[in-house]
Design a protein around this motif. Sequence first.
Motif, PDB file in Angstrom:
ATOM      1  N   GLY A 136      10.307  14.904 -32.830  1.00 54.11           N
ATOM      2  CA  GLY A 136       9.229  14.286 -32.278  1.00 54.11           C
ATOM      3  C   GLY A 136       9.162  14.545 -30.956  1.00 54.11           C
ATOM      4  O   GLY A 136       9.154  15.668 -30.362  1.00 54.11           O
ATOM      5  N   ASN A 137       9.096  13.247 -29.983  1.00 53.87           N
ATOM      6  CA  ASN A 137       8.937  13.615 -28.489  1.00 53.87           C
ATOM      7  C   ASN A 137      10.108  13.418 -27.777  1.00 53.87           C
ATOM      8  O   ASN A 137      10.304  13.330 -26.634  1.00 53.87           O
ATOM      9  N   ASP A 138      11.301  13.129 -28.709  1.00 48.35           N
ATOM     10  CA  ASP A 138      12.510  12.788 -28.043  1.00 48.35           C
ATOM     11  C   ASP A 138      13.409  14.007 -27.850  1.00 48.35           C
ATOM     12  O   ASP A 138      14.482  14.313 -28.222  1.00 48.35           O
ATOM     13  N   VAL A 139      12.592  14.889 -26.944  1.00 50.68           N
ATOM     14  CA  VAL A 139      13.459  16.274 -26.888  1.00 50.68           C
ATOM     15  C   VAL A 139      12.637  16.794 -25.572  1.00 50.68           C
ATOM     16  O   VAL A 139      11.391  16.514 -25.230  1.00 50.68           O
ATOM     17  N   VAL A 140      13.323  17.524 -24.843  1.00 50.83           N
ATOM     18  CA  VAL A 140      12.683  18.373 -23.650  1.00 50.83           C
ATOM     19  C   VAL A 140      12.562  19.768 -24.219  1.00 50.83           C
ATOM     20  O   VAL A 140      13.275  20.500 -24.994  1.00 50.83           O
ATOM     21  N   ILE A 141      11.317  20.395 -24.241  1.00 48.76           N
ATOM     22  CA  ILE A 141      10.964  21.563 -24.683  1.00 48.76           C
ATOM     23  C   ILE A 141      10.334  22.522 -23.619  1.00 48.76           C
ATOM     24  O   ILE A 141       9.611  22.319 -22.772  1.00 48.76           O
ATOM     25  N   CYS A 142      10.972  23.596 -23.367  1.00 44.27           N
ATOM     26  CA  CYS A 142      10.806  24.712 -22.429  1.00 44.27           C
ATOM     27  C   CYS A 142      10.093  25.921 -22.846  1.00 44.27           C
ATOM     28  O   CYS A 142      10.988  26.693 -23.775  1.00 44.27           O
ATOM     29  N   LEU A 143       9.128  26.330 -22.705  1.00 38.85           N
ATOM     30  CA  LEU A 143       8.335  27.502 -23.126  1.00 38.85           C
ATOM     31  C   LEU A 143       8.822  28.586 -21.984  1.00 38.85           C
ATOM     32  O   LEU A 143       8.410  28.582 -21.015  1.00 38.85           O
ATOM     33  N   VAL A 144       9.375  29.811 -22.505  1.00 46.51           N
ATOM     34  CA  VAL A 144       9.621  30.762 -21.673  1.00 46.51           C
ATOM     35  C   VAL A 144       9.328  32.143 -21.934  1.00 46.51           C
ATOM     36  O   VAL A 144       9.573  32.729 -23.204  1.00 46.51           O
ATOM     37  N   GLY A 145       8.453  32.676 -20.987  1.00 47.46           N
ATOM     38  CA  GLY A 145       7.980  34.349 -21.346  1.00 47.46           C
ATOM     39  C   GLY A 145       9.087  34.906 -20.564  1.00 47.46           C
ATOM     40  O   GLY A 145       9.280  35.377 -19.544  1.00 47.46           O
ATOM     41  N   ASN A 146       9.652  35.822 -21.381  1.00 46.18           N
ATOM     42  CA  ASN A 146      10.790  36.825 -20.994  1.00 46.18           C
ATOM     43  C   ASN A 146      10.385  38.143 -20.880  1.00 46.18           C
ATOM     44  O   ASN A 146       9.345  38.531 -21.438  1.00 46.18           O
TER      45      ASN A 146
END
Length: 236
Positions: A136-146
Amino acid sequence: MSDSKPAAAPTNKAPAPAAKRPTSSTSLAPLAKYKLVFLGDQSVGKTSIITRFMYDNFDRHYQATIGIDFLSKTMYLEDRTVRLQLWDTAGQERFRSLIPSYIRDSSVAVVVYDVSNRSSFLNTAKWVEDVRAERGNDVVICLVGNKTDLGNDKRQVSTEEGEERATKDGLLFMECSAKAGYNVKSLFRKLATALPGTADAANGNGANANANSANLVDIKLSAAPANIDEAKSCGC
Ligand SMILES: Nc1nc2c(ncn2[C@@H]2O[C@H](COP(=O)(O)OP(=O)(O)OP(=O)(O)O)[C@@H](O)[C@H]2O)c(=O)[nH]1
Ligand SMILES: [Mg+2]
């Protein structure tokens, strides 16, 4: 001269009783542990980002991750010390069924795409969906363009598009190059800063809690200015 001091004579004296030695209960406080899971299509550079962060090196030969790999690193932040447990998942389809239990147990998900591969960017929607389904929203998500080192002629996803997508979905965003060492330390500093204040959730005893402690590697990060890795040239 200080070396003229006589060597201490052997003594039969018993050591001071333990009770009289200074003790510090705070030094025994357990280290806050946080689980970070790395997700994304095959070959986007998940393992390479972790390898750059852990060992500051890069291998241009592709070796697909088989199943899940685990590494751990202690980070010394200004106000606290945290231990990051890094779960490096395989992008290959045949390992997909293993991944949900690792997502479930992590407080941070790092969803990686290759800026020179548009379909890997489009597929991040599916990875983010999988994380939301488990946490759900109980998490940190990081989008990473490598793979930013590949340059503009190879780029299939602009920085603006990545940023826009992250803002729309409430994700952190970063571009980096594991090859050039660009923004990799900054990425981990960003993740560390975004960690939840308490380690309770991350110290849970879920599917991933039985990681082999023999795999733990502690490396002290010296304090560094925020952009130290950005100026580094490619050493490969
Ligand atoms: N040019 C460039 N190549 C990179 C970069 N990062 C990784 N690569 C290369 O891309 C290939 C795949 O990298 P990996 O780190 O193994 O990718 P992965 O996401 O872990 O792949 P799986 O384990 O199969 O899911 C390797 O040949 C790497 O050398 C980068 O920043 N720039
Ligand atoms: Mg890998």
